[in-house]
Design a protein around this motif. Structure first.
Motif, PDB file in Angstrom:
ATOM      1  N   GLU A 230       6.879 -56.047 -12.286  1.00  0.00           N
ATOM      2  CA  GLU A 230       6.032 -54.890 -12.028  1.00  0.00           C
ATOM      3  C   GLU A 230       5.918 -54.680 -10.523  1.00  0.00           C
ATOM      4  OE1 GLU A 230       4.566 -52.611 -14.007  1.00  0.00           O
ATOM      5  OE2 GLU A 230       5.767 -53.523 -15.608  1.00  0.00           O
ATOM      6  N   SER A 236       3.837 -47.137  -8.274  1.00  0.00           N
ATOM      7  CA  SER A 236       3.586 -47.039  -9.717  1.00  0.00           C
ATOM      8  C   SER A 236       4.055 -45.725 -10.322  1.00  0.00           C
ATOM      9  CB  SER A 236       2.086 -47.221  -9.999  1.00  0.00           C
ATOM     10  OG  SER A 236       1.336 -46.215  -9.320  1.00  0.00           O
ATOM     11  N   PRO A 238       6.579 -42.422 -11.434  1.00  0.00           N
ATOM     12  CA  PRO A 238       7.829 -42.387 -12.209  1.00  0.00           C
ATOM     13  C   PRO A 238       9.080 -42.558 -11.355  1.00  0.00           C
ATOM     14  CG  PRO A 238       6.799 -40.209 -12.119  1.00  0.00           C
ATOM     15  CD  PRO A 238       5.791 -41.184 -11.611  1.00  0.00           C
ATOM     16  N   TYR A 240       9.754 -44.680  -9.222  1.00  0.00           N
ATOM     17  CA  TYR A 240      10.090 -46.087  -9.004  1.00  0.00           C
ATOM     18  C   TYR A 240      10.458 -46.813 -10.294  1.00  0.00           C
ATOM     19  CZ  TYR A 240       8.059 -44.437  -4.769  1.00  0.00           C
ATOM     20  OH  TYR A 240       7.801 -43.670  -3.667  1.00  0.00           O
ATOM     21  N   ARG A 241      10.632 -46.059 -11.358  1.00  0.00           N
ATOM     22  CA  ARG A 241      11.076 -46.661 -12.617  1.00  0.00           C
ATOM     23  C   ARG A 241      12.600 -46.684 -12.729  1.00  0.00           C
ATOM     24  NH1 ARG A 241       6.698 -42.956 -15.379  1.00  0.00           N
ATOM     25  NH2 ARG A 241       4.818 -44.111 -14.776  1.00  0.00           N
ATOM     26  N   SER A 242      13.283 -46.316 -11.663  1.00  0.00           N
ATOM     27  CA  SER A 242      14.749 -46.378 -11.679  1.00  0.00           C
ATOM     28  C   SER A 242      15.250 -47.756 -11.285  1.00  0.00           C
ATOM     29  CB  SER A 242      15.334 -45.344 -10.710  1.00  0.00           C
ATOM     30  OG  SER A 242      14.999 -45.664  -9.386  1.00  0.00           O
ATOM     31  N   ARG A 243      14.302 -48.685 -11.074  1.00  0.00           N
ATOM     32  CA  ARG A 243      14.641 -50.016 -10.590  1.00  0.00           C
ATOM     33  C   ARG A 243      15.443 -49.884  -9.292  1.00  0.00           C
ATOM     34  NH1 ARG A 243      12.410 -53.403 -14.116  1.00  0.00           N
ATOM     35  NH2 ARG A 243      12.409 -52.919 -16.327  1.00  0.00           N
ATOM     36  N   GLN A 317      12.543 -41.606 -16.892  1.00  0.00           N
ATOM     37  CA  GLN A 317      11.480 -42.171 -16.064  1.00  0.00           C
ATOM     38  C   GLN A 317      10.162 -41.426 -16.271  1.00  0.00           C
ATOM     39  OE1 GLN A 317      14.887 -42.516 -12.839  1.00  0.00           O
ATOM     40  NE2 GLN A 317      12.905 -42.624 -11.854  1.00  0.00           N
ATOM     41  N   GLY A 320       7.531 -42.598 -18.758  1.00  0.00           N
ATOM     42  CA  GLY A 320       6.763 -43.799 -18.483  1.00  0.00           C
ATOM     43  C   GLY A 320       7.566 -45.069 -18.633  1.00  0.00           C
ATOM     44  N   GLU A 321       8.852 -44.936 -18.955  1.00  0.00           N
ATOM     45  CA  GLU A 321       9.711 -46.094 -19.170  1.00  0.00           C
ATOM     46  C   GLU A 321      10.611 -46.340 -17.960  1.00  0.00           C
ATOM     47  OE1 GLU A 321       9.606 -48.078 -21.822  1.00  0.00           O
ATOM     48  OE2 GLU A 321       7.998 -46.866 -22.707  1.00  0.00           O
ATOM     49  N   PHE A 322      10.962 -47.601 -17.756  1.00  0.00           N
ATOM     50  CA  PHE A 322      11.938 -47.957 -16.734  1.00  0.00           C
ATOM     51  C   PHE A 322      13.349 -47.696 -17.277  1.00  0.00           C
ATOM     52  CE2 PHE A 322       8.266 -50.205 -15.228  1.00  0.00           C
ATOM     53  CZ  PHE A 322       8.420 -50.288 -13.851  1.00  0.00           C
TER      54      PHE A 322
END
Length: 404
Positions: A230, A236, A238, A240-243, A317, A320-322
């Motif tokens: 995390e 936090s 969306p 930054y959910r691209s890893r 993203q 809400g998902e990575f």
């Protein structure tokens, strides 16, 4: 068009994505400066100070920094467009905007206290090299980091330098069942030594010199395990959910910019140039028309492929998902294909241009060098097709991005 009785949305409306407007303003500010900096960048082997200052002032290196830390937090489609448009004018500048924003993106691994320190200066710019990994030894309050890494793009611009370090206990790396413990460290630039050795074929203006560091003390707040757990609370959103896949579209967008600039220059050239001992202009030749048409089609197809892939990841993203391994495969393949295609376009254009294409007085000579240089980047070289295929087949992967 709005519904009758419904006021039109304005750019101040929080429900409206204003990033296109932000990018347009940024381009209006920096493009006139960048049009005049290419020759200086080639000669200095770095982005000239006046061009770097224009990009910093416009916020071009804060594109992927969270708004809560004073950044722009642009959606990835607009960030990709920014890199592509800048690269059409100066590929080295476009490469730096994409690369150094990826470095800022990686700060999500640090603690909240660590990123607050890094971004205390609203104009912080981050560079760094990943391999070979540095050596980190834990001491009271932090770590001592030693090493030297090449390809620190934007070395002269940076205020912070990142290092990817292997944690040592005595003379041996500390091991886990999955391999050595790897750390990300953010060091102040003044604690590091810039090694002036960027003597290369293309992208000379990126100033991608080595950085060396010897037992630099880095507090715990600016060191973090190189994992994709995390992110800290500032990262936090969306975006930054691209890893760690954020850098791939940036490098591909640089290649797109080079390809577009090459095609535009070639199209202009064939309208007026006559081949040696020939009576007609090149543009009247069916073989030239065929080559130019094919090159244009390849550019348009690769551009559509990249933006469609970036959008697919972005839509995921937003749920809400990575992003997952399947998304990573899509992004890796798109980046490889786009950069490969840009190199092929530069070769087609080189053939079309004839002797003009190898003269330093022609921008085509530089575009050819830049396209071939970026095609060797580790993120999207030909061997990355193999990495994507291994992931497709469920085989053990040696490419870090499919391991995190």
């Amino acid at each position: 068009m709005t519904m009758l009785g419904t006021p039109a949305a304005t750019i101040d409306d929080p429900t409206v994505d204003t990033s296109a407007h932000v990018v347009d303003e940024m381009l209006a500010a920096v493009v006139p400066v960048l049009r005049n900096c290419t020759a200086d960048g080639e000669a200095q082997r770095r982005l000239p100070d006046y061009a770097a200052a224009a990009l910093v002032e416009a916020g071009a290196f804060q594109v992927q920094v969270p708004k809560s830390l004073g950044g722009l937090e642009l959606n990835p489609l607009q960030a990709t467009r920014l890199v592509e448009e800048i690269s059409k004018v100066d590929p080295s500048a476009g490469f730096l905007v994409g690369n150094m924003n990826s470095q800022a993106f990686a700060m999500m691994a640090l603690s909240a206290d660590g990123v607050e320190e890094v971004f205390a200066d609203s104009k912080a710019v981050i560079c760094g090299g990943a391999f070979p990994p540095a050596r980190a030894v834990e001491v009271p309050g932090g770590y001592l980091v030693s090493g030297r890494a090449p390809f620190a793009s934007g070395a002269h611009i940076a205020t912070w330098v990142t290092a990817y370090a292997m944690l040592f206990e005595g003379d041996q790396p500390k091991m886990t069942p999955h391999g050595p413990v790897m750390l990300l460290a953010a060091m102040a630039r003044e604690d590091c030594e810039l090694v002036d050795n960027w003597n290369v074929l293309g992208l000379r203006g990126t100033g991608s010199h080595d950085y060396a560091y010897h037992e630099v003390f880095v507090p715990h707040t600016r060191v973090a395990p190189l994992t994709l757990g995390e992110p800290n609370r500032y990262f936090s959103g969306p975006l930054y959910r691209s890893r760690l896949w954020s850098g791939h579209p940036a490098f591909a967008a640089t290649a797109l910019g080079v390809a577009r600039a090459s095609l535009d220059e070639a199209t202009s050239l064939v309208r007026t140039k006559k081949g040696n001992f020939m009576m007609e202009v090149l543009g009247d030749s069916p073989s030239i028309q065929r080559q130019l048409g094919k090159a244009e089609a390849r550019y348009r197809a690769s551009r559509a492929y990249l933006y469609d892939t970036v959008d697919q990841l972005w839509q995921h993203q937003l749920t809400g998902e990575f992003v997952n391994t399947e998304h990573g495969i899509s992004m890796q393949l798109a980046a490889c294909y786009v950069i490969e295609t840009a190199r092929e376009i530069s070769e087609i254009v080189h053939e079309i241009a004839g002797s003009t294409g190898f003269q330093e007085s022609s921008p085509l000579e530089k575009y050819f060098r830049d396209a071939h240089t970026i095609s060797q980047h580790a993120f999207a070289s030909q061997t990355r097709y193999e990495s994507a295929a291994k992931a497709m087949l469920g085989k053990q992967n040696d490419w870090l991005f499919f391991q995190l």
